[in-house]
Scaffold this motif. Structure first.
Motif, mmCIF file in Angstrom:
data_model
loop_
_atom_site.group_PDB
_atom_site.id
_atom_site.type_symbol
_atom_site.label_atom_id
_atom_site.label_comp_id
_atom_site.label_asym_id
_atom_site.label_seq_id
_atom_site.Cartn_x
_atom_site.Cartn_y
_atom_site.Cartn_z
ATOM 1 N N ALA A 45 0.811 -1.200 0.043
ATOM 2 C CA ALA A 45 0.021 0.084 0.039
ATOM 3 C C ALA A 45 1.007 1.345 -0.026
ATOM 4 O O ALA A 45 0.611 2.196 -0.722
ATOM 5 N N ARG A 46 1.689 1.073 0.553
ATOM 6 C CA ARG A 46 2.660 2.645 0.837
ATOM 7 C C ARG A 46 3.598 2.598 -0.504
ATOM 8 O O ARG A 46 4.043 3.671 -0.673
ATOM 9 N N LEU A 47 4.198 1.478 -1.031
ATOM 10 C CA LEU A 47 4.947 1.647 -2.113
ATOM 11 C C LEU A 47 4.255 2.121 -3.044
ATOM 12 O O LEU A 47 4.853 3.056 -3.920
ATOM 13 N N SER A 48 3.048 1.955 -3.309
ATOM 14 C CA SER A 48 2.338 2.710 -4.341
ATOM 15 C C SER A 48 2.152 4.135 -4.328
ATOM 16 O O SER A 48 1.836 4.843 -5.330
ATOM 17 N N ASN A 49 2.737 4.457 -3.050
ATOM 18 C CA ASN A 49 2.417 6.081 -2.895
ATOM 19 C C ASN A 49 3.665 6.853 -2.836
ATOM 20 O O ASN A 49 3.722 8.073 -2.599
ATOM 21 N N VAL A 50 4.840 5.996 -3.290
ATOM 22 C CA VAL A 50 6.239 6.726 -3.232
ATOM 23 C C VAL A 50 6.374 7.591 -4.479
ATOM 24 O O VAL A 50 5.942 7.221 -5.532
ATOM 25 N N SER A 51 6.892 8.975 -4.375
ATOM 26 C CA SER A 51 6.870 9.788 -5.246
ATOM 27 C C SER A 51 8.208 9.698 -5.869
ATOM 28 O O SER A 51 8.320 10.465 -7.119
ATOM 29 N N GLU A 52 9.109 8.934 -5.652
ATOM 30 C CA GLU A 52 10.292 9.002 -6.206
ATOM 31 C C GLU A 52 10.386 8.218 -7.727
ATOM 32 O O GLU A 52 9.313 7.598 -7.865
ATOM 33 N N ASP A 53 11.229 8.208 -8.439
ATOM 34 C CA ASP A 53 11.373 7.777 -9.673
ATOM 35 C C ASP A 53 11.851 6.190 -9.696
ATOM 36 O O ASP A 53 12.721 5.844 -9.719
ATOM 37 N N ILE A 54 10.587 5.461 -9.163
ATOM 38 C CA ILE A 54 10.871 4.031 -9.177
ATOM 39 C C ILE A 54 9.975 3.270 -10.042
ATOM 40 O O ILE A 54 8.659 3.914 -10.512
ATOM 41 N N LEU A 55 10.060 2.113 -10.510
ATOM 42 C CA LEU A 55 9.258 1.105 -11.156
ATOM 43 C C LEU A 55 8.763 -0.064 -10.264
ATOM 44 O O LEU A 55 9.756 -0.599 -9.446
ATOM 45 N N VAL A 56 7.620 -0.433 -10.029
ATOM 46 C CA VAL A 56 7.182 -1.650 -9.230
ATOM 47 C C VAL A 56 6.407 -2.596 -9.946
ATOM 48 O O VAL A 56 5.436 -2.065 -10.589
ATOM 49 N N ASP A 57 6.972 -3.794 -10.054
ATOM 50 C CA ASP A 57 6.315 -4.962 -10.606
ATOM 51 C C ASP A 57 5.740 -6.038 -9.650
ATOM 52 O O ASP A 57 6.406 -6.329 -8.804
ATOM 53 N N ILE A 58 4.503 -6.076 -9.411
ATOM 54 C CA ILE A 58 3.845 -6.982 -8.460
ATOM 55 C C ILE A 58 3.504 -8.296 -9.333
ATOM 56 O O ILE A 58 2.637 -8.166 -10.205
ATOM 57 N N PHE A 59 3.867 -9.257 -8.699
ATOM 58 C CA PHE A 59 3.773 -10.537 -9.215
ATOM 59 C C PHE A 59 2.605 -11.390 -8.177
ATOM 60 O O PHE A 59 2.892 -11.331 -7.088
ATOM 61 N N GLY A 60 1.577 -11.967 -9.004
ATOM 62 C CA GLY A 60 0.701 -12.680 -8.203
ATOM 63 C C GLY A 60 -0.394 -13.157 -8.986
ATOM 64 O O GLY A 60 -0.423 -13.310 -10.278
ATOM 65 N N ASN A 61 -1.396 -14.023 -8.173
ATOM 66 C CA ASN A 61 -2.307 -14.588 -8.673
ATOM 67 C C ASN A 61 -3.710 -14.065 -8.434
ATOM 68 O O ASN A 61 -4.045 -14.294 -7.042
ATOM 69 N N PRO A 62 -4.593 -13.641 -9.311
ATOM 70 C CA PRO A 62 -5.968 -12.949 -8.817
ATOM 71 C C PRO A 62 -6.755 -14.027 -7.978
ATOM 72 O O PRO A 62 -6.365 -15.373 -8.505
ATOM 73 N N GLY A 63 -7.613 -13.786 -7.409
ATOM 74 C CA GLY A 63 -8.782 -14.524 -6.818
ATOM 75 C C GLY A 63 -8.309 -15.457 -5.339
ATOM 76 O O GLY A 63 -8.709 -16.720 -5.172
ATOM 77 N N SER A 64 -7.320 -14.960 -4.724
ATOM 78 C CA SER A 64 -6.743 -15.598 -3.525
ATOM 79 C C SER A 64 -7.968 -15.802 -2.582
ATOM 80 O O SER A 64 -7.607 -16.918 -1.385
#
Length: 363
Positions: free
Chosen positions: A27-46
């Motif tokens: 939740a907090r990583l998605s609000n970081v204002s710095e120049d970053i790229l975030v790839d989240i790996f997972g499976n929907p419907g857990s």
């Protein structure tokens, strides 16, 4: 800076402390204002109650055709990232790419201490691989760090960092004028609250013995799956003063903390013990076993019992009927809970991401 996050924990449990930890990092990583790229790996419907539905649509998938393979084998994306990147798994997976900077969060050593046979072998093997190949290891308490360094003599203590778990702002003292009934309790007795898993080392049997000996007190149990076997028999004997809730949200849990006589936490081993801090922040006194991480987390703000004895715990419960003593303990708990923040947990974790990435790029 690219950060790759493996959210497999959501597939492995419906709820639990590790899911709480991971959801707060995401939740907090998605609000970081710095120049970053975030790839989240997972499976929907857990079906995990802490998984953010808004993030599911952005999940990337691996090459594995089954959860079983994904669970036990190294991270294997469909397309490998170019250049150095951070890889952080929610549950002891490793990225063997020479470009990966592996982060490993160690929550506890429950399997090593209390499991046996094939489950212990499989879990411990995967965990050993993750720890031995980690560039940065995060432990959720000093107690967990001590356990780690005792079990893994070859690990460099310089790469091990203690970052405490936090506590949600959804836990707080409810003002009487603002309070609404979040969840119905069928009895009027003062009640003791039990939160979480009921594995053998959690000593739920002692909790049951205490309730059997105290007809003046009810019991509210949260989580841990369906009651089974002797637990069902016990609940049937005390049906007029037992409630069991599963899959409730934090608002309802906060209500239960607020209205409880106390949280009873007789666990023999914890990596951290999130319910202890949640209860304190909600103004609920805590009675716990004085072992593992609990004294580190609870400080002098809980009644800590040195021996696992239902009579000792029952006496502590009785002490809390003293209004002045209870008020003192609640006040101390509120102060202690301020030490723990998910914002602080994330900021310290993100600082390690930046530090490790910078060192890898310059090295």
């Amino acid at each position: 800076m690219l950060i790759i996050l493996d959210s497999i924990i959501y597939q492995l449990q419906r709820a639990g402390g590790i899911s709480v930890y991971w959801s707060n990092i995401l939740a907090r990583l998605s609000n970081v204002s710095e120049d970053i790229l975030v790839d989240i790996f997972g499976n929907p419907g857990s079906g995990n109650i802490f998984e953010d539905a808004d993030l599911v649509s952005s999940y990337r998938s691996e090459r594995y055709v089954s959860l079983f393979l994904q669970r036990y084998l190294p991270f294997w994306p469909k397309v490998r990232a170019k250049g150095k990147y951070i890889f952080h798994s929610s549950y002891y997976r490793t990225d063997f790419s020479h470009q990966a900077i592996n982060f490993c969060t160690v929550h506890d050593f429950t399997y090593e201490k209390y499991s046996s046979g094939l489950p212990k072998l499989v879990h411990s093997t995967q965990k050993r691989v993750a720890i031995n190949n980690a560039d940065v290891i995060i432990c959720v308490s000093e107690n967990t760090k001590r356990d780690l360094l005792e079990q893994y003599k070859s690990v460099d203590p310089g790469c091990v960092y203690v970052i405490y778990n936090g506590v949600s702002d959804n836990f707080y003292i409810i003002n009487d004028e603002d309070a609404s009934v979040e969840i119905e309790i069928k009895f009027s007795n003062p009640y003791i609250l039990y939160v979480g898993d009921r594995s053998s080392y959690k000593n739920f049997s002692m909790f049951m013995d205490l309730i059997d000996s105290r007809p003046d007190i009810g019991a509210v149990i949260v989580g841990g799956g369906e009651l089974k076997g002797h637990e069902q028999d016990w609940a049937a004997r005390n049906i007029a003063r037992i409630e069991h809730f599963m899959g409730i949200n934090e608002s309802s849990l906060n209500y239960l903390y607020n209205k409880a006589h106390c949280l009873l936490y007789p666990s023999s081993y914890e990596g951290f013990g999130i319910p202890v801090v949640e209860a304190m922040k909600a103004g609920c006194p805590v009675v716990a076993l004085n072992c593992s991480s609990i004294p580190e987390v609870a400080g002098n703000s809980a009644i800590l019992i040195d021996v696992l004895d239902s009579g000792e715990f029952s006496a502590a419960v009785s002490r809390l009927f003293d209004i002045d003593y209870r008020s003192q303990l609640v006040s101390a708990g509120l102060v202690n809970a301020q030490r723990f923040s998910w914002d602080n947990c994330f900021e310290q974790t993100f600082d390690l991401y930046r530090k490790a990435f910078s060192e890898a790029k310059s090295g």
